[in-house]
Scaffold this motif. Structure first.
Motif, short mmCIF file in Angstrom:
data_model
loop_
_atom_site.label_atom_id
_atom_site.label_comp_id
_atom_site.label_asym_id
_atom_site.label_seq_id
_atom_site.Cartn_x
_atom_site.Cartn_y
_atom_site.Cartn_z
N GLN A 1 50.06 26.23 -48.71
CA GLN A 1 49.72 27.48 -49.38
C GLN A 1 48.85 27.19 -50.61
O GLN A 1 49.11 26.23 -51.33
CB GLN A 1 50.98 28.22 -49.82
CG GLN A 1 51.74 28.83 -48.66
CD GLN A 1 52.93 29.64 -49.16
OE1 GLN A 1 53.59 29.27 -50.10
NE2 GLN A 1 53.19 30.75 -48.49
N PRO A 2 47.86 28.05 -50.83
CA PRO A 2 46.99 27.85 -52.00
C PRO A 2 47.76 28.14 -53.30
O PRO A 2 48.69 28.94 -53.32
CB PRO A 2 45.87 28.87 -51.80
CG PRO A 2 46.42 29.88 -50.85
CD PRO A 2 47.46 29.20 -50.03
N ILE A 3 47.35 27.48 -54.37
CA ILE A 3 47.92 27.71 -55.70
C ILE A 3 46.76 28.03 -56.63
O ILE A 3 45.79 27.28 -56.72
CB ILE A 3 48.69 26.47 -56.20
CG1 ILE A 3 49.89 26.20 -55.30
CG2 ILE A 3 49.14 26.67 -57.65
CD1 ILE A 3 50.66 24.93 -55.66
N LEU A 4 46.87 29.17 -57.32
CA LEU A 4 45.86 29.55 -58.31
C LEU A 4 46.24 28.97 -59.66
O LEU A 4 47.40 29.04 -60.06
CB LEU A 4 45.82 31.07 -58.47
CG LEU A 4 45.29 31.89 -57.33
CD1 LEU A 4 45.36 33.37 -57.71
CD2 LEU A 4 43.87 31.52 -57.03
N ARG A 5 45.25 28.46 -60.35
CA ARG A 5 45.45 27.99 -61.73
C ARG A 5 44.32 28.56 -62.58
O ARG A 5 43.16 28.45 -62.21
CB ARG A 5 45.45 26.47 -61.78
CG ARG A 5 46.69 25.87 -61.16
CD ARG A 5 46.72 24.34 -61.33
NE ARG A 5 47.97 23.79 -60.86
CZ ARG A 5 48.25 23.49 -59.60
NH1 ARG A 5 47.35 23.69 -58.67
NH2 ARG A 5 49.43 22.99 -59.26
N ARG A 6 44.69 29.17 -63.70
CA ARG A 6 43.68 29.72 -64.61
C ARG A 6 44.09 29.39 -66.03
O ARG A 6 45.27 29.33 -66.35
CB ARG A 6 43.58 31.24 -64.46
CG ARG A 6 43.39 31.65 -63.06
CD ARG A 6 42.31 32.57 -62.67
NE ARG A 6 41.28 32.94 -63.56
CZ ARG A 6 40.01 32.59 -63.42
NH1 ARG A 6 39.64 31.80 -62.47
NH2 ARG A 6 39.09 33.03 -64.25
N GLN B 1 52.11 43.84 -46.87
CA GLN B 1 52.62 43.06 -45.74
C GLN B 1 52.46 41.56 -45.99
O GLN B 1 53.34 40.79 -45.65
CB GLN B 1 51.89 43.46 -44.45
CG GLN B 1 52.09 44.91 -44.08
CD GLN B 1 53.55 45.25 -43.84
OE1 GLN B 1 54.24 44.57 -43.11
NE2 GLN B 1 54.03 46.30 -44.49
N GLU B 2 51.33 41.18 -46.57
CA GLU B 2 51.07 39.76 -46.76
C GLU B 2 51.74 39.20 -48.01
O GLU B 2 52.15 38.04 -48.03
CB GLU B 2 49.56 39.50 -46.83
CG GLU B 2 48.87 39.64 -45.50
CD GLU B 2 47.44 39.16 -45.58
OE1 GLU B 2 47.22 37.94 -45.48
OE2 GLU B 2 46.55 40.02 -45.77
N VAL B 3 51.82 40.01 -49.07
CA VAL B 3 52.42 39.56 -50.33
C VAL B 3 53.44 40.62 -50.77
O VAL B 3 53.19 41.40 -51.69
CB VAL B 3 51.35 39.32 -51.43
CG1 VAL B 3 51.98 38.72 -52.68
CG2 VAL B 3 50.23 38.41 -50.93
N PRO B 4 54.59 40.67 -50.09
CA PRO B 4 55.60 41.68 -50.45
C PRO B 4 56.25 41.37 -51.80
O PRO B 4 56.13 40.25 -52.32
CB PRO B 4 56.61 41.59 -49.31
CG PRO B 4 56.44 40.23 -48.74
CD PRO B 4 55.00 39.85 -48.96
N LEU C 1 51.18 32.42 -52.54
CA LEU C 1 50.27 33.31 -51.83
C LEU C 1 50.04 32.74 -50.43
O LEU C 1 49.81 31.54 -50.28
CB LEU C 1 48.97 33.48 -52.60
CG LEU C 1 49.15 34.17 -53.96
CD1 LEU C 1 47.90 34.00 -54.81
CD2 LEU C 1 49.50 35.64 -53.77
N PRO C 2 50.12 33.58 -49.39
CA PRO C 2 50.17 33.05 -48.03
C PRO C 2 48.87 32.54 -47.44
O PRO C 2 48.88 31.72 -46.53
CB PRO C 2 50.68 34.25 -47.22
CG PRO C 2 50.22 35.44 -47.99
CD PRO C 2 50.27 35.02 -49.44
#
Length: 151
Positions: A4-9, A83-86, A112-113
């Motif tokens: 799964q991707p990981i966001l970093r900001r 549906q994707e990120v409940p 996040l899927p």
């Protein structure tokens, strides 16, 4: 199986940590930069609810997992009707670090899927962290018109 991707900001904000923390946890302050209605109970197990996000007026819901005043927040996050990120399916972690006379906000959004969802949320975070930086620094970010293609 793909990872799964990981966001970093990271965003530098011209305000003290206590001010930035308030803009992340106080419903009245949050509404100056994101959403149209908010309910926050910033303690472990407390609700995170933010309505009216983005052009579709999305409703984000989750629960606080970790609250260390002026230092760190962690809460679950997702979209009602998503549906994707409940609700509660992803995790947002925010660290506030004193730097250069202001605050460095370091955010990680995991769970996040798909890469598409990560890209949509990245666009949203870019938009809203800019608005947060303005509001916390005492500027008026103006009315939130959202952004098209937001998650």
């Amino acid at each position: 199986m793909t990872e799964q991707p990981i966001l970093r900001r990271e965003t530098q904000i011209a305000a003290p940590r206590a001010t930035v923390f308030a803009y992340l946890t106080d419903p009245d302050k949050i509404l100056s930069w994101m959403g149209s209605d908010a309910a926050m109970e910033p303690h472990p197990g407390g609700i995170y609810l933010l309505k009216g996000i983005g052009p579709r007026g999305g409703v984000a819901r989750g629960a606080f997992r970790e609250v260390v005043p002026v230092h760190r927040l962690a809460y679950t996050f997702g979209w009602e009707g998503g549906q994707e990120v409940p609700p509660g399916s992803s995790l947002i972690e925010i660290d506030l670090i004193e730097r250069d006379g202001g605050t460095l906000l370091r955010m990680t959004h995991s769970g996040l899927p798909t890469a598409e969802q990560a890209a949509a949320h990245d666009r949203g975070w870019t938009h809203y962290l800019g608005r947060l930086a303005s509001a916390a620094a005492g500027q008026d970010p103006g009315p939130d018109k959202g952004l098209s293609g937001n998650a």
